[in-house]
Design an enzyme around this catalytic site. Structure first.
Site, PDB file in Angstrom:
ATOM      1  N   ASN A  80       9.167  19.536 -60.165  1.00  0.00           N
ATOM      2  CA  ASN A  80       8.434  19.714 -58.923  1.00  0.00           C
ATOM      3  C   ASN A  80       6.944  19.777 -59.204  1.00  0.00           C
ATOM      4  O   ASN A  80       6.481  20.622 -59.976  1.00  0.00           O
ATOM      5  CB  ASN A  80       8.866  21.015 -58.224  1.00  0.00           C
ATOM      6  CG  ASN A  80       7.994  21.335 -57.027  1.00  0.00           C
ATOM      7  OD1 ASN A  80       8.098  20.721 -55.981  1.00  0.00           O
ATOM      8  ND2 ASN A  80       7.077  22.297 -57.199  1.00  0.00           N
ATOM      9  N   GLU A  81       6.194  18.849 -58.631  1.00  0.00           N
ATOM     10  CA  GLU A  81       4.732  18.843 -58.673  1.00  0.00           C
ATOM     11  C   GLU A  81       4.181  19.195 -60.064  1.00  0.00           C
ATOM     12  O   GLU A  81       3.396  20.139 -60.218  1.00  0.00           O
ATOM     13  CB  GLU A  81       4.188  19.798 -57.612  1.00  0.00           C
ATOM     14  CG  GLU A  81       4.646  19.447 -56.195  1.00  0.00           C
ATOM     15  CD  GLU A  81       4.099  20.387 -55.126  1.00  0.00           C
ATOM     16  OE1 GLU A  81       3.485  21.418 -55.494  1.00  0.00           O
ATOM     17  OE2 GLU A  81       4.273  20.103 -53.933  1.00  0.00           O
ATOM     18  N   GLN A 103      11.229  31.445 -55.072  1.00  0.00           N
ATOM     19  CA  GLN A 103      10.649  31.839 -53.797  1.00  0.00           C
ATOM     20  C   GLN A 103      11.639  32.499 -52.845  1.00  0.00           C
ATOM     21  O   GLN A 103      11.232  33.080 -51.843  1.00  0.00           O
ATOM     22  CB  GLN A 103      10.014  30.614 -53.127  1.00  0.00           C
ATOM     23  CG  GLN A 103       8.830  30.078 -53.913  1.00  0.00           C
ATOM     24  CD  GLN A 103       8.252  28.828 -53.303  1.00  0.00           C
ATOM     25  OE1 GLN A 103       8.585  27.713 -53.702  1.00  0.00           O
ATOM     26  NE2 GLN A 103       7.381  28.984 -52.333  1.00  0.00           N
ATOM     27  N   HIS A 163      11.173  24.081 -60.803  1.00  0.00           N
ATOM     28  CA  HIS A 163      10.205  24.260 -59.710  1.00  0.00           C
ATOM     29  C   HIS A 163       9.213  25.343 -60.132  1.00  0.00           C
ATOM     30  O   HIS A 163       9.227  26.459 -59.620  1.00  0.00           O
ATOM     31  CB  HIS A 163      10.935  24.657 -58.431  1.00  0.00           C
ATOM     32  CG  HIS A 163      10.095  24.524 -57.196  1.00  0.00           C
ATOM     33  ND1 HIS A 163      10.374  23.627 -56.186  1.00  0.00           N
ATOM     34  CD2 HIS A 163       8.972  25.171 -56.798  1.00  0.00           C
ATOM     35  CE1 HIS A 163       9.485  23.744 -55.227  1.00  0.00           C
ATOM     36  NE2 HIS A 163       8.610  24.667 -55.577  1.00  0.00           N
TER      37      HIS A 163
END
Length: 626
Positions: free
Chosen positions: A337-338, A180, A278
Site C-alpha cells: 500500500n502506497e 487502523q 499497509h
C-alpha cells in the site's frame, strides 16, 4: 470577434496537441447550458390559477438490500492442503499469549521463539502509553442488523442526472486496514510493528481502535446488510509472523483469524480482496535502533524500513505463506500500500519493486493463481497550474512520474525508472535489462488512491536546481503544490487539511492512467472527511454527511463518464473507509461511512453509505452476481 475566434482555435489546437482530457481554462459567455431542457421548453408566459389545497405530498422510502448468501463459492487456486507442499517442511506453527508491561517473566528462555522471546519483542518495542483497555477479549458473535437501521435517508434535491451503467464485472466495495481498525495489538501472538509504536506526544495510539479483531463478524454483517459486494482489508504481517523473518514460526492464531474472516466474508455473499502490507512493517527491520522510524527520510514521510537488506526476502517469504493459505478464496491481491510514502531512499524502492515482482511470479507461475495482483500507489494527481504554460505542464508530468512511473514503468511496462526519479534520488539502484524483462506485466492493473488533486507549477529556480538540493522545501517532488486555480479559487470544497472534492480532475486522472500505462485502472481508495465532523454535537448530526455524499456520487459519476465517453477501462472502486478509524495518529479525521462511538464501539450508518451503495446498485446491471 476575429481575435476571439482565433483564441478559441488556438486553444482547440493546443488541446489536440496535448494529452486527452487535460484541464484547460476556456472563457465562455452567457448562461450555463442546460442540455436536459431541450425536449421540454415551456411557454414564454406562465398561467396562474387557484386550486384547492391539501397535504398530499408523497414521500417514498426503501430499505438497503442485503447481499444474498452465495449458492457456490468460486476458487482461484488450489486449497491450502495442496499448496502447503510449496512451503518449507521446516516451517513451524505455534501459539503465543498476550503481553502487557506488568507481565510476569516467562520461563522458557531457552526457546529462541518461545513466550519469553516473544514477550521480549514487546519489551524492546516499548509502545508508548500502552493500554489494553478494550471492551472485548474474544470474537463477538454477530447479530442481524435491524431493518430500522436500513431505511435510506431522504434523497438530496439535486442529484446525479447520468444515464450510464457500470460494466457487469465492475468491482465495487469498501476498504480498511489492519492497523487502523483491529486493535488487540499485543494479543494472541501478534508481534510489534511500526504502527504499534507510532504514537508519541500528541499522537493517538491504535491499541484499541475499532476492535475489529474481535468485532469483524459484526462489521461484515453490517457491510452485507448494506449491500456491499467487495470487502478489502489488510493482513498484519506481525500477526502472521511475530518474528518476521524466514524460518521463524507462524502464529496459528493469526492464520486462523484471517482464515475465519475470509470465510465469513464469503458466507455473507461478499468477496474479499487483501493487501499484504499497509504501512505496518515489523519492527525487526529497524535492527537495534527502533527509533529509526522517526529519522528524516529522503523520499517519503516515514521510514518503512524497506531498505533493510533482509526486507525483500522476508517479504517474499511472508507473501508465500499468505498465498498458500488464502489464495484459493481471494481473487485480488495488493502487495504494498502506497510504498512511496514509507520509502527512505533508492534502496527502499529497489526492495519494493523486486519483492513485488517475485511475489507476482510466485502467484502466477508456482501457485497457478487465476486472480489478479498489483501494488496500490498514492498520488493526489498533479495538474498544471496553467495548462497553456509548458513549464507548468512539465512540472505536472515530473510530479506524477515521480510518484507513479517509478513503480509502474518497470512493473507494468517493463521500462526503466523515469528521469524524474533518477535525477532526484542519487542512490537509486539501476535496473538491468533482465530485471525489466522479469518485472514487466507483474501488475495486472494500475491501482491508485486518488483522494483529490494538486495544482502544481515550477519551484523557484526550476526543477533542475531543486533535485540536487535535498534541503529544498520542495524536495523531493520539486514542484510547488497548491490547492487553488489560476484565478485564486480553491479547486474544490475543502475538508480535512488536504482533501478537496475534485471530480473533474478525477476523470482527467483516469484518462492519464489508462493512456499512460495501458492497463485497467483500479481505484483502491477514495474518500472524504467532512470538515469539522468530529466537533458535531450529536450522532444525528454526524450521520447526516451530505458533503461526503456529494464527493462519492460526483466521483462515481465521473468514473462512468470516463468509461463510456473516454473509453477508459476502470476495473472498480473501493471506498475509504467503511467506518471511522485511526488515521495514523488521529481519530478526528473522519473518513468513515459509519460513525464509531469509541466508548461503546457502537456503529451508526451515515447518509453517504446509503447514497453511495444505492448509486452503484441502481446502475449495475448484474450487481448480485458481479
Amino acid at each position: 470577434m476575429y481575435l476571439d475566434m482565433m483564441f478559441v482555435l488556438a486553444v482547440t489546437a493546443l488541446l489536440l496537441s496535448r494529452a486527452a482530457a487535460q484541464q484547460v481554462y476556456v472563457l465562455t459567455q452567457g448562461p450555463s447550458p442546460r442540455p436536459q431542457c431541450a425536449a421540454c421548453r415551456p411557454p414564454a408566459t406562465p398561467t396562474y390559477r387557484f386550486s384547492s389545497f391539501s397535504f398530499t405530498q408523497t414521500e417514498t422510502y426503501r430499505y438497503a438490500t442485503s447481499i444474498a448468501p452465495p449458492a457456490t463459492t468460486k476458487t482461484y487456486a488450489a486449497p491450502f492442503a495442496v499448496l502447503k507442499t510449496l512451503l518449507p517442511t521446516s516451517l513451524a506453527t505455534t501459539t503465543w499469549g498476550s503481553w502487557s508491561p506488568n507481565d510476569t517473566a516467562a520461563t522458557d528462555t531457552a526457546d529462541p521463539y518461545g513466550q519469553a522471546a516473544w514477550s521480549s519483542l514487546w519489551a524492546w518495542a516499548s509502545p508508548p502509553n500502552f493500554t489494553t483497555t478494550g471492551i472485548y477479549s474474544t470474537t463477538v458473535s454477530p447479530t442481524a442488523v435491524p431493518s430500522s437501521e436500513l431505511v435510506l435517508p431522504p434523497a438530496d434535491y439535486f442529484g446525479p442526472t447520468d444515464c450510464y451503467t457500470f460494466p457487469a464485472d465492475f468491482i465495487f466495495g469498501v476498504a480498511g486496514s489492519s492497523a487502523q481498525i483491529e486493535g488487540a495489538v499485543a494479543m494472541e501472538g501478534k508481534g510489534p510493528n511500526l504502527m504499534d509504536v507510532f504514537a508519541r506526544p500528541g499522537i493517538a495510539d491504535n491499541y484499541v481502535t475499532n476492535e475489529n479483531y474481535f468485532l469483524y463478524k459484526q462489521d461484515i454483517e453490517r457491510l452485507a446488510a448494506m449491500g456491499v459486494r467487495y470487502y478489502s482489508f489488510s493482513i498484519a504481517w506481525s500477526r502472521i509472523l511475530p518474528f518476521a523473518l524466514p524460518g521463524t514460526p507462524v502464529n496459528s492464531a493469526g492464520i486462523a483469524h484471517y482464515d475465519d474472516l475470509i470465510n465469513y466474508t464469503l458466507a455473507k455473499g461478499m468477496i474479499p480482496t487483501v493487501t499484504m502490507l499497509h504501512f505496518d512493517t515489523p519492527l525487526q527491520f529497524y535492527a537495534a535502533n527502533v527509533t529509526d522510524r522517526f529519522k528524516d527520510v529522503l523520499i517519503g514521510y516515514v521510514n518503512g524500513a524497506y531498505q533493510n537488506a533482509t526486507f525483500e526476502d522476508a517479504f517474499v517469504n511472508y507473501a508465500r505463506i499468505l498465498l498458500a493459505h488464502y489464495s484459493d478464496r481471494v481473487p485480488v491481491w495488493f502487495t504494498f500500500n502506497e510504498p512511496l510514502l514509507y520509502s527512505d531512499n533508492g534502496a527502499s524502492i529497489n526492495s519494493v519493486v523486486k519483492a513485488h515482482a517475485r511475489v507476482a511470479h510466485y502467484y502466477k507461475d508456482v501457485v497457478r493463481g487465476t486472480g489478479k495482483i498489483g501494488v496500490k500507489l498514492n498520488d493526489n494527481f498533479g495538474v498544471p497550474r496553467d495548462p497553456r504554460n509548458d513549464s507548468d505542464v512539465a512540472a505536472a508530468n515530473h510530479f506524477n512520474d515521480f510518484q507513479l512511473a517509478t513503480f509502474w514503468n518497470p512493473l507494468v511496462l517493463g521500462e526503466d525508472y523515469p528521469d524524474a526519479f533518477k535525477m532526484t534520488i542519487p542512490d537509486y539502484v539501476p535496473l538491468s535489462a533482465g530485471d525489466l524483462s522479469y518485472m514487466r506485466g507483474t501488475c495486472d492493473f494500475v491501482a491508485v488512491d486518488p483522494y483529490t488533486a494538486t495544482v502544481v507549477s515550477q519551484p523557484p529556480g526550476g526543477i533542475a536546481d531543486c533535485v540536487i538540493n535535498a534541503s529544498s522545501p520542495y524536495f523531493p517532488y520539486c514542484v510547488v503544490q497548491e490547492t487553488n486555480n489560476t484565478f485564486g479559487w480553491n479547486i474544490g470544497y475543502r475538508s480535512y487539511s488536504y482533501v478537496y472534492i475534485t471530480p473533474t480532475y478525477l476523470r482527467t486522472y483516469l484518462n492519464y492512467l489508462w493512456n499512460t500505462f495501458r492497463a485497467p485502472v483500479f481505484i483502491t481508495e477514495f474518500g472524504f472527511p467532512v470538515f469539522g465532523e468530529a466537533d458535531k454535537a450529536s450522532v444525528a448530526d454526524m450521520v447526516f454527511d451530505t458533503p461526503r455524499s456529494l464527493y462519492y456520487l460526483s466521483f462515481m459519476t465521473e468514473v462512468l463518464r470516463a468509461i463510456w465517453e473516454d473509453g477508459v477501462a476502470v476495473m472498480g472502486a473501493l471506498a475509504w473507509s467503511f467506518a471511522d478509524n485511526w488515521e495514523f495518529g488521529d481519530y478526528r479525521a473522519r473518513f468513515g461511512m459509519q460513525v464509531v462511538e469509541r466508548e461503546t464501539q457502537t456503529r451508526y450508518f451515515k447518509k453517504s453509505f446509503f447514497d453511495l451503495v444505492a448509486f452503484v446498485r441502481d446502475r449495475h446491471p448484474n450487481y448480485e452476481a458481479a
